[in-house]
Design a protein around this motif. Structure first.
Motif, PDB file in Angstrom:
ATOM      1  N   GLU A 107      68.479 -40.099  42.039  1.00  0.00           N
ATOM      2  CA  GLU A 107      68.233 -41.185  41.084  1.00  0.00           C
ATOM      3  C   GLU A 107      67.276 -42.214  41.678  1.00  0.00           C
ATOM      4  O   GLU A 107      67.227 -42.396  42.900  1.00  0.00           O
ATOM      5  CB  GLU A 107      69.568 -41.862  40.726  1.00  0.00           C
ATOM      6  N   LEU A 167      63.346 -37.526  34.586  1.00  0.00           N
ATOM      7  CA  LEU A 167      63.770 -38.383  33.476  1.00  0.00           C
ATOM      8  C   LEU A 167      63.264 -39.774  33.791  1.00  0.00           C
ATOM      9  O   LEU A 167      63.580 -40.315  34.848  1.00  0.00           O
ATOM     10  CB  LEU A 167      65.298 -38.411  33.358  1.00  0.00           C
ATOM     11  N   TYR A 168      62.445 -40.328  32.922  1.00  0.00           N
ATOM     12  CA  TYR A 168      61.933 -41.661  33.226  1.00  0.00           C
ATOM     13  C   TYR A 168      61.975 -42.551  31.996  1.00  0.00           C
ATOM     14  O   TYR A 168      61.864 -42.076  30.861  1.00  0.00           O
ATOM     15  CB  TYR A 168      60.507 -41.567  33.805  1.00  0.00           C
ATOM     16  N   THR A 193      65.255 -39.214  38.627  1.00  0.00           N
ATOM     17  CA  THR A 193      65.071 -40.269  37.626  1.00  0.00           C
ATOM     18  C   THR A 193      64.162 -41.362  38.193  1.00  0.00           C
ATOM     19  O   THR A 193      64.121 -41.588  39.405  1.00  0.00           O
ATOM     20  CB  THR A 193      66.403 -40.918  37.177  1.00  0.00           C
ATOM     21  N   LYS A 207      69.460 -42.113  31.035  1.00  0.00           N
ATOM     22  CA  LYS A 207      69.031 -41.087  31.996  1.00  0.00           C
ATOM     23  C   LYS A 207      70.238 -40.499  32.751  1.00  0.00           C
ATOM     24  O   LYS A 207      70.405 -39.281  32.806  1.00  0.00           O
ATOM     25  CB  LYS A 207      68.002 -41.667  32.984  1.00  0.00           C
ATOM     26  N   SER A 208      71.077 -41.397  33.283  1.00  0.00           N
ATOM     27  CA  SER A 208      72.233 -40.892  34.046  1.00  0.00           C
ATOM     28  C   SER A 208      73.211 -40.171  33.117  1.00  0.00           C
ATOM     29  O   SER A 208      73.777 -39.131  33.495  1.00  0.00           O
ATOM     30  CB  SER A 208      72.956 -42.033  34.753  1.00  0.00           C
TER      31      SER A 208
END
Ligand SMILES: Nc1ncnc2c1ncn2[C@@H]1O[C@H](COP(=O)(O)OP(=O)(O)OP(=O)(O)O)[C@@H](O)[C@H]1O
Ligand SMILES: [Mg+2]
Length: 464
Positions: free
Chosen positions: A276, A223-224, A315, A231-232
């Motif tokens: 993360e 996830l970027y 992430t 994202k979180s």
């Protein structure tokens, strides 16, 4: 007088009397007494067999079957019909759960056979007609197993595990995972959301396929996107969607490569393993972990039970600076871009935070987005929350912020789109953004040779 002897008339009268009799039985509740008596009469013509499921075994260990049957029985609608039922509050707000009381009998139907359960103090007793036993009993018990397993999976309390610094045997500490985020509350293009859902579902069904290929049964997501784009929250939504525990690895608290292996070995199946801000960690040139240590960890070759499914999620804010070997297909299966807010995402947020489906200020907001201004969903969400009592004020403050701060984001948003080239990005309104998307489309075609982007088609083929 002759009409009284007319057979049609007699039939009609009988019908009326029976109808009234039935209505009286139902209205007065006498029907239940009649049913009970009828069952007693019926019982005289059948031979029954009984099976006792005790709560404890002879060595006083818990009998797992008793627990499964108990879970199953309490899920039946016939619990409501037993003479005496206990009511408790459930875990969800306003939820009320029903529990069978001791010495009650409930009825179940399976493959056309009637089955009765009697709840004795420490036993559950199954009563089945001998004539049905051979045909029904085994499949019925299998049915109870699978239904109660499913129910247990659904109501399992999720846990959030965090790795701890000290070198104790147990490397994880857990707390209850209660993050309320769901895929529905995330502002994201619905098509993309559905693709992620079906990608997950296909993956979960593909155990045999992965085994045949000799691959670890895991799926990795990257996830970027800029800070505050969800994202979180998306990770939490994913865990809630799957009912999986979350293992959140803080790489700064990992002492060396073997420690990282140990963390993976001590995680359990049916979990989401999260790292993360991987780009930030790698850019700090860490000495504790080697790149190969991280790559091996991402490949998941050391999971204690390779036959069990794992989801890994990483992430990043941008993926251009990271070593391309980290992003190679197979190591990261799905790339998902989290862009700044566009008008579609704004409408989802307005609905979530303010309960607004439409508003007279929406066209103005849309125009500002079309001019290319944008903020992160987190920033817009905060403004809405602070003004939640007055939707008009909330929208005006969003418009103000977009006009002042949001303009500055155009350049950054252009940079982010250029940088990320993330497939599956949100459809953005506006000419400027459309231009970026065209540009981004070109970039993506070029960069797809370097590393595979969000490519659910190949994923679906793979897991199908
Ligand atoms: N797409 C979104 N949909 C709904 N809410 C969002 C979205 N993006 C952000 N938010 C809200 O903004 C807050 C911050 O989001 P989140 O922590 O998920 O962002 P992030 O991308 O992980 O940021 P960072 O990169 O700084 O960690 C959350 O409270 C979340 O509810
Ligand atoms: Mg985050």
């Amino acid at each position: 007088m002759t009409i009284l002897f007319n057979p049609f008339f007699l039939l009609f009268v009988t019908f009326i009397v029976l109808f009234l009799f039935r209505a009286v039985l139902i209205k007065t509740g006498l029907i239940y007494i009649v049913k009970k008596k009828w069952r007693l009469i019926e019982d005289c013509f059948h031979v029954y067999q009984f099976f006792k499921v005790p709560r404890f075994s002879e060595s006083m260990q818990r009998n797992q079957l008793h627990h499964k049957v108990w879970v199953y029985l309490n899920s039946l609608t016939s619990v409501e019909d037993s003479d005496f039922t206990n009511l408790f509050t459930g875990k969800k707000p306003n939820e009320i759960v029903l529990r069978l009381d001791p010495n009650q009998i409930i009825e179940d139907d399976f493959l056309g056979a009637k089955i009765f359960w009697i709840n004795e103090d420490d036993n559950l007793v199954l009563k089945i007609r001998k004539a049905d036993k051979r045909r029904v009993l085994r499949p019925y018990l299998q049915h109870i197993h699978s239904v109660s397993d499913d129910l247990e999976d659904q109501k399992r309390d999720l846990k959030l595990y965090m790795n701890v610094l000290d070198s104790q045997k147990e490397r994880w500490r857990s707390v209850p995972f209660t993050h309320p985020s769901t895929l529905e509350t995330i502002a994201m293009e619905s098509d993309l959301k559905n693709k992620v859902k079906s990608d997950l579902e296909n993956f979960l069904k593909a155990k045999q396929y992965y085994q045949r290929l000799g691959r670890v049964w895991k799926r990795s997501y990257l996830l970027y996107g800029p800070s505050g784009t969800g994202k979180s929250s998306f990770i939490a939504a994913l865990a809630n969607f799957l009912s999986y525990d979350v293992y959140d690895i803080d790489l700064c608290k990992v002492s060396d490569d073997s420690d990282l292996k140990l963390l993976l070995l001590q995680s359990t199946a049916k979990s989401v393993i999260v790292v993360e801000d991987l780009d930030r960690y790698l850019s700090e040139k860490p000495t504790a972990l080697s790149l190969s240590g991280i790559l091996n960890f991402m490949d998941g070759i050391l999971t204690s039970s390779c036959g069990e499914e794992r989801i890994m999620v990483f992430t990043m804010n941008g993926k251009d600076e990271v070593d391309q070997s980290i992003l190679r297909p197979g190591r990261i299966d799905v790339h998902i871009h989290f862009p700044l807010c566009d008008f579609t995402a704004f409408k989802t947020l307005a609905n979530n935070y303010l309960g607004l489906k439409d508003h007279k200020l929406f066209p103005q907001v849309e125009e500002i987005f079309q001019n290319g201004s944008s903020l992160s969903p987190a920033e817009i969400g905060e403004l809405m929350m602070a003004n939640r009592n007055s939707p008009s004020r909330a929208l005006k403050s969003v418009i103000n912020a977009l006009q002042t701060e949001g303009d500055g984001r155009v350049a950054r948003s252009r940079k982010s789109l250029d940088e990320g080239g993330g497939g599956g990005g949100e459809a953005s309104g506006g000419n400027a953004v459309k231009e970026f998307k065209k540009l981004y489309g070109l970039l993506r075609v070029k960069s797809s040779r370097k590393s595979q982007s969000f490519d659910l088609n190949s994923g679906q083929k793979e897991s199908g």
